[in-house]
Design a protein around this motif. Structure first.
Motif, mmCIF file in Angstrom:
data_model
loop_
_atom_site.group_PDB
_atom_site.id
_atom_site.type_symbol
_atom_site.label_atom_id
_atom_site.label_comp_id
_atom_site.label_asym_id
_atom_site.label_seq_id
_atom_site.Cartn_x
_atom_site.Cartn_y
_atom_site.Cartn_z
ATOM 1 N N LYS A 23 -16.417 -32.979 -10.706
ATOM 2 C CA LYS A 23 -15.260 -33.692 -10.177
ATOM 3 C C LYS A 23 -14.234 -32.636 -9.755
ATOM 4 N N GLY A 24 -14.209 -32.402 -8.452
ATOM 5 C CA GLY A 24 -13.339 -31.335 -7.958
ATOM 6 C C GLY A 24 -13.770 -29.979 -8.473
ATOM 7 N N ASN A 25 -15.068 -29.735 -8.526
ATOM 8 C CA ASN A 25 -15.689 -28.495 -8.989
ATOM 9 C C ASN A 25 -15.694 -28.339 -10.507
ATOM 10 N N TYR A 26 -15.088 -29.260 -11.232
ATOM 11 C CA TYR A 26 -15.050 -29.139 -12.694
ATOM 12 C C TYR A 26 -16.136 -30.002 -13.326
ATOM 13 N N LEU A 27 -16.932 -29.382 -14.213
ATOM 14 C CA LEU A 27 -17.947 -30.106 -14.975
ATOM 15 C C LEU A 27 -17.321 -30.806 -16.180
ATOM 16 N N SER A 28 -16.251 -30.211 -16.685
ATOM 17 C CA SER A 28 -15.450 -30.826 -17.742
ATOM 18 C C SER A 28 -14.037 -30.281 -17.603
ATOM 19 N N GLU A 29 -13.186 -30.602 -18.549
ATOM 20 C CA GLU A 29 -11.779 -30.186 -18.431
ATOM 21 C C GLU A 29 -11.631 -28.677 -18.329
ATOM 22 N N ASN A 30 -12.526 -27.903 -18.988
ATOM 23 C CA ASN A 30 -12.362 -26.448 -19.046
ATOM 24 C C ASN A 30 -13.555 -25.667 -18.514
ATOM 25 N N VAL A 31 -14.492 -26.348 -17.871
ATOM 26 C CA VAL A 31 -15.664 -25.657 -17.321
ATOM 27 C C VAL A 31 -15.725 -25.898 -15.817
ATOM 28 N N ASN A 32 -15.634 -24.801 -15.052
ATOM 29 C CA ASN A 32 -15.557 -24.882 -13.597
ATOM 30 C C ASN A 32 -16.843 -24.340 -12.987
ATOM 31 N N LEU A 33 -17.468 -25.088 -12.101
ATOM 32 C CA LEU A 33 -18.657 -24.624 -11.392
ATOM 33 C C LEU A 33 -18.205 -23.874 -10.143
ATOM 34 N N VAL A 34 -18.444 -22.560 -10.104
ATOM 35 C CA VAL A 34 -18.020 -21.739 -8.958
ATOM 36 C C VAL A 34 -19.219 -21.464 -8.063
ATOM 37 N N VAL A 35 -18.940 -21.322 -6.775
ATOM 38 C CA VAL A 35 -20.007 -21.101 -5.792
ATOM 39 C C VAL A 35 -19.708 -19.818 -5.017
ATOM 40 N N ASP A 36 -20.619 -18.840 -5.141
ATOM 41 C CA ASP A 36 -20.502 -17.566 -4.419
ATOM 42 C C ASP A 36 -19.085 -16.980 -4.531
ATOM 43 N N LYS A 37 -18.599 -16.926 -5.746
ATOM 44 C CA LYS A 37 -17.240 -16.450 -6.006
ATOM 45 C C LYS A 37 -17.040 -14.993 -5.577
ATOM 46 N N TYR A 38 -18.116 -14.188 -5.646
ATOM 47 C CA TYR A 38 -17.972 -12.754 -5.400
ATOM 48 C C TYR A 38 -18.638 -12.296 -4.102
ATOM 49 N N GLU A 39 -19.170 -13.245 -3.351
ATOM 50 C CA GLU A 39 -19.932 -12.841 -2.165
ATOM 51 C C GLU A 39 -19.029 -12.237 -1.099
ATOM 52 N N ARG A 40 -17.913 -12.932 -0.777
ATOM 53 C CA ARG A 40 -17.042 -12.413 0.280
ATOM 54 C C ARG A 40 -16.329 -11.137 -0.158
ATOM 55 N N LEU A 41 -15.859 -11.096 -1.394
ATOM 56 C CA LEU A 41 -15.104 -9.943 -1.870
ATOM 57 C C LEU A 41 -15.985 -8.720 -2.120
ATOM 58 N N LEU A 42 -17.142 -8.948 -2.780
ATOM 59 C CA LEU A 42 -17.949 -7.830 -3.246
ATOM 60 C C LEU A 42 -19.344 -7.772 -2.649
ATOM 61 N N GLY A 43 -19.723 -8.815 -1.910
ATOM 62 C CA GLY A 43 -21.059 -8.825 -1.322
ATOM 63 C C GLY A 43 -22.151 -9.145 -2.323
ATOM 64 N N ILE A 44 -21.787 -9.777 -3.450
ATOM 65 C CA ILE A 44 -22.769 -10.137 -4.485
ATOM 66 C C ILE A 44 -22.954 -11.650 -4.479
ATOM 67 N N THR A 45 -24.165 -12.110 -4.176
ATOM 68 C CA THR A 45 -24.432 -13.555 -4.141
ATOM 69 C C THR A 45 -24.643 -14.073 -5.565
ATOM 70 N N ASP A 46 -24.601 -15.402 -5.711
ATOM 71 C CA ASP A 46 -24.852 -16.003 -7.022
ATOM 72 C C ASP A 46 -26.253 -15.666 -7.536
ATOM 73 N N LEU A 47 -27.253 -15.676 -6.642
ATOM 74 C CA LEU A 47 -28.613 -15.344 -7.047
ATOM 75 C C LEU A 47 -28.697 -13.928 -7.608
ATOM 76 N N GLU A 48 -28.008 -12.992 -6.938
ATOM 77 C CA GLU A 48 -27.993 -11.608 -7.427
ATOM 78 C C GLU A 48 -27.279 -11.512 -8.759
ATOM 79 N N LEU A 49 -26.188 -12.248 -8.885
ATOM 80 C CA LEU A 49 -25.406 -12.221 -10.123
ATOM 81 C C LEU A 49 -26.250 -12.698 -11.301
#
Length: 469
Positions: free
Chosen positions: A28-54
């Motif tokens: 719900k708005g990227n949150y799985l619960s009140e304190n758990v956030n599902l992020v998508v490719d958070k570091y790809e643009r900044l660092l060039g590291i995809t979620d799969l690589e992470l």
């Protein structure tokens, strides 16, 4: 939290492939619960590291209590490049961890911006996104627009003129080193008389008779009278009551001495770091340089002593500029030196093999600067792959063209910065694995130069003793 740096707030969860698709249905708005956030490719643009690589490359994560937890080096890199408000709060805390742990891999850190290009968006796409953001949070956009307007159009009211009653109580001061360094006529130091006064002050303070005859001869040629009693009274007064601010030294708008050379000589000897000045209108040239003493028949022995005194004071007060060539450019030491000699007045140089003291030397050099400590640790890590040999220079720059530093309230030399930039730009492409800046270092101002020379002399003396054993 795992590293003991600070308590965490929420938790970012990274997933890829089918697990992500399943989890996305539960968000719900990227949150799985009140304190758990599902992020998508958070570091790809900044660092060039995809979620799969992470997830799949174990150099990007460590296993803690059965969970894959991102390496702190990756999050540190993201915070450096992102530079949000909360990141600025976290960076000093992480920096403390870096300098206190051995579990840190600098190879994982991406610290320089511009490594990756942002995906290009059309102008209309950017405008549409901004309008959507404005509709969702009009207060935030309003605040940003006001800040932009204020920066461009509103007058900075931090500096305002005092009322006349307060103005009369103010004392304007200049660093003693800066006043000494301003006494040039073109490329030549124009106040050798100041050096003889300094020697006279030294003699009086230390109860010696040296240079009285030469001082009296100079004053008779300059002003046609004996002023020995005056300088003795001044030295005795300063010894008893200190350097008084109610007697400012008159200078031109360019910082040249009009009067008060005796007081400046006393300030130099008694190591008064700042002296009171007042700026006056003045159009006459005042020259008592080396040639004046030669032309007026002073002995070569005295002139040599004045040269030595100038060298001592210029180094002691940081009028000379310090230049350090770091180990990665050792193959080009001679080439860089030839360029310096061709473009500047190089007054001295030293080669120092620092051995195991290289990290301590580097830390001391940067301790007087406003550089972040983690950057120093990173420089040391990269340069440890080279022989710990440096080459240092003292350079005389007649007109350093100082300006205010943006990050601090100090000042720096435009010409000194240009010198460093020219060397860096010429040789950084020749250094494998170059990071900013492992080519050369220079002092920004008199204070920096003075402290750098002290550090150089300390380590040079130590290693000269080791070499002679």
């Amino acid at each position: 939290s795992f590293k003991g740096i600070r308590e965490h707030g929420d938790v970012d969860l990274c997933a890829a492939g089918e697990p992500r698709e399943l989890l996305e249905k539960e968000t719900k708005g990227n949150y799985l619960s009140e304190n758990v956030n599902l992020v998508v490719d958070k570091y790809e643009r900044l660092l060039g590291i995809t979620d799969l690589e992470l997830i799949n490359n174990d150099k990007y994560h460590e296993i803690i209590d059965g969970y894959k937890v991102i390496r702190l080096e990756i999050e540190f890199s993201a915070k450096l490049l992102r530079n949000w408000a909360k990141d600025k709060d976290d960076l000093p805390l992480i920096e403390q961890y870096i300098v206190s742990t051995e579990d840190w891999d600098w190879e994982l850190v991406i610290a320089e911006k511009g490594k990756l290009k942002r995906k290009q968006q059309s102008r209309w796409r950017r405008i549409t996104k901004y309008l959507i953001k404005a509709l969702k949070n009009p207060g935030l956009v309003k605040n940003k627009l006001f800040k932009a307007y204020k920066k461009k159009y509103m007058v900075d009211k931090k500096r305002i003129a005092p009322v006349p009653a307060l103005q009369d109580q103010l004392v304007v001061k200049i660093p003693t080193a800066a006043l000494l360094g301003n006494q040039f006529a073109g490329e030549e130091f124009a106040r050798y008389d100041l050096l003889l006064r300094y020697l006279m002050v030294k003699g009086i303070a230390e109860d010696q008779d040296d240079f009285i005859k030469e001082y009296n001869l100079m004053q008779n040629k300059r002003v046609g009278r004996d002023t020995e009693i005056n300088i003795k009274n001044l030295v005795n007064s300063i010894q008893k009551r200190g350097f008084l601010s109610r007697h400012p030294i008159p200078i031109t708008r360019d910082g040249l001495l009009i009067e008060g050379a005796h007081r400046l000589a006393c300030a130099l000897y008694f190591q008064v770091q700042e002296v009171p000045v007042e700026i006056r209108s003045w159009s006459k040239d005042i020259y008592y340089g080396r040639d004046w003493f030669v032309e007026n028949g002073f002995e070569e022995k005295l002139i040599t002593r004045l040269d030595e005194t100038k060298d001592y004071l210029f180094k002691e007060y940081g009028v000379w500029f310090s230049v350090i060539l770091w180990p990665p450019v050792e193959p080009w030491f001679d080439q860089i030196e030839a360029w310096l000699v061709n473009n500047y007045k190089v007054v001295s140089k030293d080669d120092i093999y620092l051995g195991d003291d290289f990290p301590d030397f580097t830390k001391e050099i940067y301790a007087i600067d406003d550089i972040d400590r983690w950057k120093v640790e990173r420089k040391i890590y990269v340069m440890q792959n080279y022989s710990p040999k440096i080459r240092t220079f003292a350079i005389e720059i007649a007109d350093p063209q100082f300006r205010e530093k943006k990050r601090t309230s100090g000042y720096l030399s435009d010409l000194g910065a240009k010198l460093k930039e020219q060397i860096r730009n010429e040789y950084k492409k020749k250094v494998p694995g170059y990071i900013y800046d492992i080519v050369c270092h220079t002092g920004d101002n008199h204070e920096h130069n003075r402290e750098i020379f002290k550090i150089i002399d300390k380590f040079k003396y130590k290693h000269d003793k080791i070499s002679s054993v």
